[in-house]
Design an enzyme around this catalytic site. Structure first.
Site, short mmCIF file in Angstrom:
data_model
loop_
_atom_site.label_atom_id
_atom_site.label_comp_id
_atom_site.label_asym_id
_atom_site.label_seq_id
_atom_site.Cartn_x
_atom_site.Cartn_y
_atom_site.Cartn_z
N LYS A 83 53.80 46.23 1.68
CA LYS A 83 54.10 45.77 2.51
C LYS A 83 55.22 45.72 3.09
O LYS A 83 56.03 45.96 2.45
CB LYS A 83 53.60 44.14 2.05
N LYS A 143 52.36 42.42 -10.70
CA LYS A 143 51.79 42.47 -9.22
C LYS A 143 51.70 43.42 -9.35
O LYS A 143 50.34 44.28 -8.08
CB LYS A 143 53.14 42.53 -8.27
N HIS A 162 64.33 30.34 1.94
CA HIS A 162 62.55 30.84 1.69
C HIS A 162 62.17 30.25 0.62
O HIS A 162 61.38 29.67 -0.34
CB HIS A 162 62.60 32.33 1.92
N GLU A 211 44.79 42.84 0.77
CA GLU A 211 44.53 41.78 0.29
C GLU A 211 43.59 40.12 1.19
O GLU A 211 43.45 39.96 2.21
CB GLU A 211 46.08 40.83 1.18
N HIS A 230 53.37 29.29 -1.13
CA HIS A 230 53.81 29.34 0.11
C HIS A 230 53.55 29.10 1.62
O HIS A 230 53.70 29.11 2.48
CB HIS A 230 53.33 30.83 0.55
N ASN A 275 50.37 34.07 -2.98
CA ASN A 275 51.16 33.17 -1.93
C ASN A 275 51.31 31.95 -2.30
O ASN A 275 51.52 30.41 -1.84
CB ASN A 275 49.93 32.92 -0.28
N HIS A 311 56.43 27.86 4.07
CA HIS A 311 56.41 27.89 5.33
C HIS A 311 56.48 27.24 5.80
O HIS A 311 57.33 27.23 6.71
CB HIS A 311 55.14 28.93 5.35
N ARG A 340 44.81 39.09 -4.17
CA ARG A 340 46.49 39.61 -3.63
C ARG A 340 46.65 38.33 -2.98
O ARG A 340 48.12 37.39 -3.52
CB ARG A 340 46.89 40.38 -2.58
N ARG A 350 54.36 59.35 12.16
CA ARG A 350 53.81 59.22 11.55
C ARG A 350 53.43 58.93 9.86
O ARG A 350 52.15 59.00 9.23
CB ARG A 350 51.77 59.89 12.13
N GLU A 352 60.34 33.06 -7.10
CA GLU A 352 59.49 33.90 -6.80
C GLU A 352 59.33 34.36 -8.19
O GLU A 352 57.43 34.53 -8.39
CB GLU A 352 59.71 34.85 -5.88
P1 NAD Z 1 67.78 40.49 1.74
O1 NAD Z 1 67.50 41.48 1.74
O2 NAD Z 1 68.52 39.85 3.15
O3 NAD Z 1 69.46 39.63 1.19
C1 NAD Z 1 69.87 39.02 0.43
C2 NAD Z 1 71.34 39.49 1.06
O4 NAD Z 1 71.80 39.94 -0.45
C3 NAD Z 1 72.05 40.62 1.81
O5 NAD Z 1 72.68 39.44 2.78
C4 NAD Z 1 72.14 41.77 0.93
O6 NAD Z 1 73.36 42.04 2.00
C5 NAD Z 1 72.62 40.54 -0.24
N1 NAD Z 1 72.27 41.94 -1.43
C6 NAD Z 1 71.21 42.26 -1.55
N2 NAD Z 1 72.13 43.07 -2.25
C7 NAD Z 1 72.76 42.46 -3.14
C8 NAD Z 1 73.74 43.01 -4.23
N3 NAD Z 1 72.83 43.92 -5.51
N4 NAD Z 1 74.86 42.59 -4.85
C9 NAD Z 1 75.06 41.33 -3.53
N5 NAD Z 1 74.52 40.92 -2.17
C10 NAD Z 1 73.59 41.29 -2.22
O7 NAD Z 1 67.00 39.57 1.51
P2 NAD Z 1 65.66 39.60 0.31
O8 NAD Z 1 65.53 38.05 -0.36
O9 NAD Z 1 65.58 40.75 -0.99
O10 NAD Z 1 64.36 39.46 0.86
C11 NAD Z 1 63.77 38.43 1.75
C12 NAD Z 1 62.94 39.70 2.81
O11 NAD Z 1 61.62 40.00 1.98
C13 NAD Z 1 62.71 38.93 3.93
O12 NAD Z 1 62.36 39.46 5.28
C14 NAD Z 1 60.32 38.95 3.21
O13 NAD Z 1 60.27 38.17 4.84
C15 NAD Z 1 61.02 39.70 2.65
N6 NAD Z 1 59.49 39.67 1.75
C16 NAD Z 1 59.04 41.52 1.68
C17 NAD Z 1 57.71 41.25 1.23
C18 NAD Z 1 56.72 41.75 0.26
O14 NAD Z 1 55.73 42.45 -0.44
N7 NAD Z 1 57.19 43.38 1.32
C19 NAD Z 1 57.65 40.00 0.06
C20 NAD Z 1 58.79 38.98 -0.31
C21 NAD Z 1 59.65 38.42 0.57
N1 GLY Z 2 54.76 38.74 -1.61
C1 GLY Z 2 53.07 38.78 -1.26
C2 GLY Z 2 52.38 40.27 -1.81
O1 GLY Z 2 52.67 41.51 -2.07
O2 GLY Z 2 51.05 39.95 -1.20
#
Ligand code: NAD
Ligand code: GLY
Length: 351
Positions: free
Chosen positions: A142, A220, A257, A230, A241, A238, A245, A234, A120, A184
């Protein structure tokens, strides 16, 4: 070292410095009461950065166990999530221990959701290693996993105890992934900072990483302070997006993305101009900055196809959808639109 405070319901700091990863143990120790932590990471990041992190934790007397999963969005699944929970239980992690998320947004979202739900709720620290994770996903709480029905459909708002951001790790990030994160970063410029926007337009991919990352995190942090869950402001994050999307989904996720968001920002700017909702210069300015990052500007999908997908947008509320309008460079506004009116709005930007 730059320290940015995030004044959320559970407040915390983001520490930003080149090379801070080697010093992670010192910063993490105060949150690790039992000197025991679980590192969650993917295979690519594990090979590059686990050794440095583990050594710095060991220096502080922190013992670690580690869960490594295959990199990529397909791992952000219910299956991997359950495996992580089982791993934590098998290794006897208690509520006074700590989870450390080392990686991009996939690692951070999934480790964060595991932290929110295991026993939890157990404390966790984010160490983002992609540009996207540094400026967006590691801050704001998030957390989520994907379901078969769509991305991020199960999750929680759950804030980390701390975020450690080391821009030096971006040196190993493939250019493609860096560019995706840049979309972004550009989004932040359009929605809240003309200075940031102009810097990006002038410098392109050679932007000042530490300054830009700090600026995005500060923006942020301010948005999360004002609207953590949100219900209003917040949603500004988007920008690009809603249309993005739809393009991403139409491509069956073959378009990344960041590239989809780039197209989404451009379409939204053109639609806004056609509806006299933004200053004349906005679409041209956005086009110029996206070109400086070699990001795409248009799509071949029809407005009707994209509209069909938008109708199932998870952010839809009844028969309306809130879109983010780039009123001017450095200022976006929210506009609630009936789903009926979205098609003609989009048609003005897509042939
Ligand atoms: P990811 O985590 O898949 O990383 C992209 C690739 O880069 C992976 O193959 C990883 O192994 C590699 N990598 C990471 N760091 C590295 C480094 N320093 N050197 C070499 N390779 C490296 O993708 P991402 O773009 O970081 O994140 C995308 C995800 O984030 C999605 O699932 C999306 O939904 C989520 N997201 C969440 C939020 C939120 O607010 N929580 C906001 C935007 C996106
Ligand atoms: N990535 C959008 C948010 O954090 O609200």
């Amino acid at each position: 070292m730059k320290k940015i405070h995030v004044d959320a319901s559970c407040p915390y700091d983001v520490l930003l410095e080149n090379g801070i990863l080697a010093d992670a143990g010192t910063h993490i120790a105060p949150f690790c009461k039992n000197d025991y932590a679980a590192i969650i990471t993917d295979d690519t990041v594990n090979a590059l950065y686990s050794t440095v992190l583990e050594a710095s934790l060991l220096k502080e007397g922190i013992r670690t166990v580690k869960f490594v999963f295959p990199h990529g969005e397909q791992s952000k699944s219910a299956e991997t999530y359950i495996e992580i929970l089982e791993f934590l239980a098998e290794n006897h992690l208690t509520r006074s221990d700590l989870i450390i998320a080392l990686g991009g947004g996939v690692v951070g979202d999934m480790a964060g959701f595991a932290a929110a739900t295991y026993l939890r709720g157990i404390s966790f620290v984010q160490i983002p290693t992609t540009l996207l994770a540094m400026v967006d996903s590691s801050v704001g709480g998030k957390t989520a996993i994907d379901l078969r029905a769509g991305k991020n459909l199960a999750g929680a708002f759950y804030q980390p105890k701390m975020v450690l951001c080391d821009p030096a790790v971006l040196n190993t990030l493939p250019q493609d992934i860096f560019r995706d994160g840049s979309a972004e970063v550009i989004k932040y410029g359009v929605l809240g900072s003309r200075d940031l926007f102009m810097h990006l337009k002038e410098k392109g991919e050679n932007f000042d990483r530490t300054w830009v990352i700090a600026k995005c995190i500060e923006m942020k942090s301010e948005i999360v302070r004002a609207d953590e869950f949100e219900s209003g402001q917040r949603m500004l994050l988007n920008f690009g997006h809603t249309f993005g999307h739809a393009v991403e989904k139409m491509s069956n996720f073959s378009l990344s993305h960041g590239r989809a968001v780039s197209i989404g920002m451009m379409l939204m700017a053109k639609s806004a101009l056609a509806a006299s909702l933004c200053e004349e210069e906005v679409p041209d300015e956005i086009e110029a900055v996206l070109k400086a990052f070699s990001l795409p500007l248009e799509t071949d999908y029809s407005a009707k196809d994209l509209y069909g997908i938008m109708l199932s947008d998870k952010k839809r509320s009844g028969d309306s959808l809130t879109v983010v309008i780039p009123s001017e460079i450095g200022k976006c506004t929210l506009l609630k639109k009936s789903t009926d009116s979205l098609l003609s709005f989009l048609e003005s930007a897509v042939i």
